[in-house]
Write an enzyme that holds these catalytic residues in place. Structure first.
Site, PDB file in Angstrom:
ATOM      1  N   PHE A 110       0.812  -1.209   0.000  1.00  0.00           N
ATOM      2  CA  PHE A 110       0.000   0.000   0.000  1.00  0.00           C
ATOM      3  C   PHE A 110       0.856   1.275   0.000  1.00  0.00           C
ATOM      4  O   PHE A 110       0.946   1.993  -1.001  1.00  0.00           O
ATOM      5  CB  PHE A 110      -0.951  -0.063   1.198  1.00  0.00           C
ATOM      6  CG  PHE A 110      -1.599   1.233   1.588  1.00  0.00           C
ATOM      7  CD1 PHE A 110      -2.092   2.102   0.626  1.00  0.00           C
ATOM      8  CD2 PHE A 110      -1.734   1.570   2.924  1.00  0.00           C
ATOM      9  CE1 PHE A 110      -2.694   3.297   0.995  1.00  0.00           C
ATOM     10  CE2 PHE A 110      -2.348   2.749   3.302  1.00  0.00           C
ATOM     11  CZ  PHE A 110      -2.824   3.613   2.340  1.00  0.00           C
ATOM     12  N   ASP A 136       9.848  -7.106  -2.641  1.00  0.00           N
ATOM     13  CA  ASP A 136       8.622  -7.497  -1.950  1.00  0.00           C
ATOM     14  C   ASP A 136       8.432  -8.999  -2.124  1.00  0.00           C
ATOM     15  O   ASP A 136       8.723  -9.540  -3.190  1.00  0.00           O
ATOM     16  CB  ASP A 136       7.433  -6.734  -2.546  1.00  0.00           C
ATOM     17  CG  ASP A 136       6.235  -6.684  -1.625  1.00  0.00           C
ATOM     18  OD1 ASP A 136       5.686  -7.764  -1.302  1.00  0.00           O
ATOM     19  OD2 ASP A 136       5.822  -5.573  -1.243  1.00  0.00           O
ATOM     20  N   TYR A 179       3.659  -5.941  17.670  1.00  0.00           N
ATOM     21  CA  TYR A 179       3.964  -5.116  16.498  1.00  0.00           C
ATOM     22  C   TYR A 179       4.647  -3.812  16.906  1.00  0.00           C
ATOM     23  O   TYR A 179       5.689  -3.439  16.358  1.00  0.00           O
ATOM     24  CB  TYR A 179       2.671  -4.815  15.741  1.00  0.00           C
ATOM     25  CG  TYR A 179       2.808  -3.747  14.688  1.00  0.00           C
ATOM     26  CD1 TYR A 179       3.448  -4.000  13.474  1.00  0.00           C
ATOM     27  CD2 TYR A 179       2.299  -2.465  14.899  1.00  0.00           C
ATOM     28  CE1 TYR A 179       3.577  -3.013  12.517  1.00  0.00           C
ATOM     29  CE2 TYR A 179       2.416  -1.479  13.955  1.00  0.00           C
ATOM     30  CZ  TYR A 179       3.060  -1.745  12.761  1.00  0.00           C
ATOM     31  OH  TYR A 179       3.187  -0.764  11.815  1.00  0.00           O
ATOM     32  N   ILE A 204     -17.900  -2.886  13.654  1.00  0.00           N
ATOM     33  CA  ILE A 204     -17.044  -2.021  14.466  1.00  0.00           C
ATOM     34  C   ILE A 204     -16.620  -2.805  15.693  1.00  0.00           C
ATOM     35  O   ILE A 204     -17.464  -3.285  16.459  1.00  0.00           O
ATOM     36  CB  ILE A 204     -17.794  -0.750  14.889  1.00  0.00           C
ATOM     37  CG1 ILE A 204     -18.213   0.054  13.652  1.00  0.00           C
ATOM     38  CG2 ILE A 204     -16.947   0.092  15.826  1.00  0.00           C
ATOM     39  CD1 ILE A 204     -19.146   1.210  13.964  1.00  0.00           C
ATOM     40  N   GLY A 262      -5.069  -6.036  22.257  1.00  0.00           N
ATOM     41  CA  GLY A 262      -3.925  -5.238  21.838  1.00  0.00           C
ATOM     42  C   GLY A 262      -4.296  -3.921  21.186  1.00  0.00           C
ATOM     43  O   GLY A 262      -3.424  -3.224  20.671  1.00  0.00           O
TER      44      GLY A 262
END
Length: 307
Positions: free
Chosen positions: A11, A31, A142, A201, A268
């Site tokens: 992206f 990549d 992360y 959501i 997280g």
């Protein structure tokens, strides 16, 4: 300059590759296509399908090219996946990055630009917006791996003289973002609404993020080429927006008939995140140019054309 963009089929990385080519640079894209797409790679760029954990093949790429700048966007970037499998997350984000750093030293790379995170590296903030001096208390593997690579860059800079720039992104969104993963609420919601499917959501939707349009993030990467010293910068809008508002704005733009539906909160996930961009504004002249309403309209237009 000859610039290697890792994650350049993804992206943000593919947009960065486009911008470097437009500025007259030569671009190599590396990549493994695990999440990126070959169609995102600019035709003018040299492409290498390589996993950054494959140090032997990576060494061949560096050995066969005269790389002056490394722009490192390749990553395992899904916070939820990092929670589920922190070992895999570290193997890509730490070990893979170290492979690149070691080869950058060996082949005398001039500068290393690293895509870090402002959305995950600060943890639950105690001041709003957070500047670069805010305590670093990531709440996900992360975020921990991104912090670790920043610390490695400091080491390589201090001990080996490698020049670097760390860009701590907010929540970057826009065209080419993958709508099929777990990361990127804007692309996921936009895609589902255009397909007349029901977005979910997670949690109460009051969790906030600092949404940055991809073109603004890309300009920071271009400006970083001329940064005269090693440094760390937030890339954010300074505006805090919750997920419920994103949902309602996208629903209005797409005219989707879906209701606001909530599911369980994800592990997280931070409650609030918003970044100060004062430092990069004063030092490199960067500030966000695309507000959230215009950015969402452009993003929806892109996904509409892809249908």
């Amino acid at each position: 300059m000859n610039i290697l963009v890792t994650g350049g089929a993804g992206f943000i990385g593919s947009h960065v590759a486009d911008a470097y080519l437009s500025a007259g640079h030569s671009v190599l894209v590396l990549d493994d296509l695990s999440s990126g797409s070959k169609e995102n790679v600019p035709s003018e760029a040299k492409f290498f399908q390589v996993d950054i954990r494959d140090d032997e093949t990576l060494a061949q790429v560096f050995g066969g090219q005269r790389i002056e700048i490394v722009n490192h966007h390749a990553a395992q970037m899904d916070v939820r996946k990092s929670v589920d499998d922190p070992v895999f997350d570290a193997s890509v984000n730490i070990v893979g990055s170290l492979n690149l750093l070691e080869l950058s030293l060996k082949h005398r790379v001039r500068k290393f630009i690293f895509a870090s995170t402002g959305g995950a590296i600060y943890g639950e903030q105690e001041s709003f917006p957070a500047d670069e001096q805010h305590p670093l208390r990531p709440l996900s593997p992360y975020g921990i791996t991104k912090l670790a690579v920043e610390q490695y860059l400091y080491y390589y800079g201090q001990v080996h003289g490698l020049s670097y720039v760390c860009l701590r992104y907010g929540n970057v969104y826009g065209p080419r973002q993958n709508p099929y993963g777990e990361a990127g609420v804007v692309s996921i919601f936009a895609d589902k609404m255009l397909k007349l499917e029901q977005p979910i959501i997670h949690g109460d939707g009051n969790q906030t993020r600092d949404y940055v349009y991809v073109d603004d993030a890309v300009r920071a990467n271009v400006l970083s080429l001329e940064c005269p010293h090693s440094d760390v910068f937030n890339i954010g809008s300074g505006v805090e927006t919750d997920v419920n508002i994103i949902f309602q704005k996208l629903k209005s733009i797409t005219n989707a008939p879906c209701a606001e539906k909530h599911g369980p909160r994800k592990k997280g996930e931070q409650l609030r995140s918003v970044l100060s961009y004062r430092k990069i504004c004063s030092m490199l002249g960067w500030s966000p140019q695309v507000n959230i309403d215009e950015g969402l309209r452009r993003t929806v237009a892109f996904f509409s054309q892809k249908r």
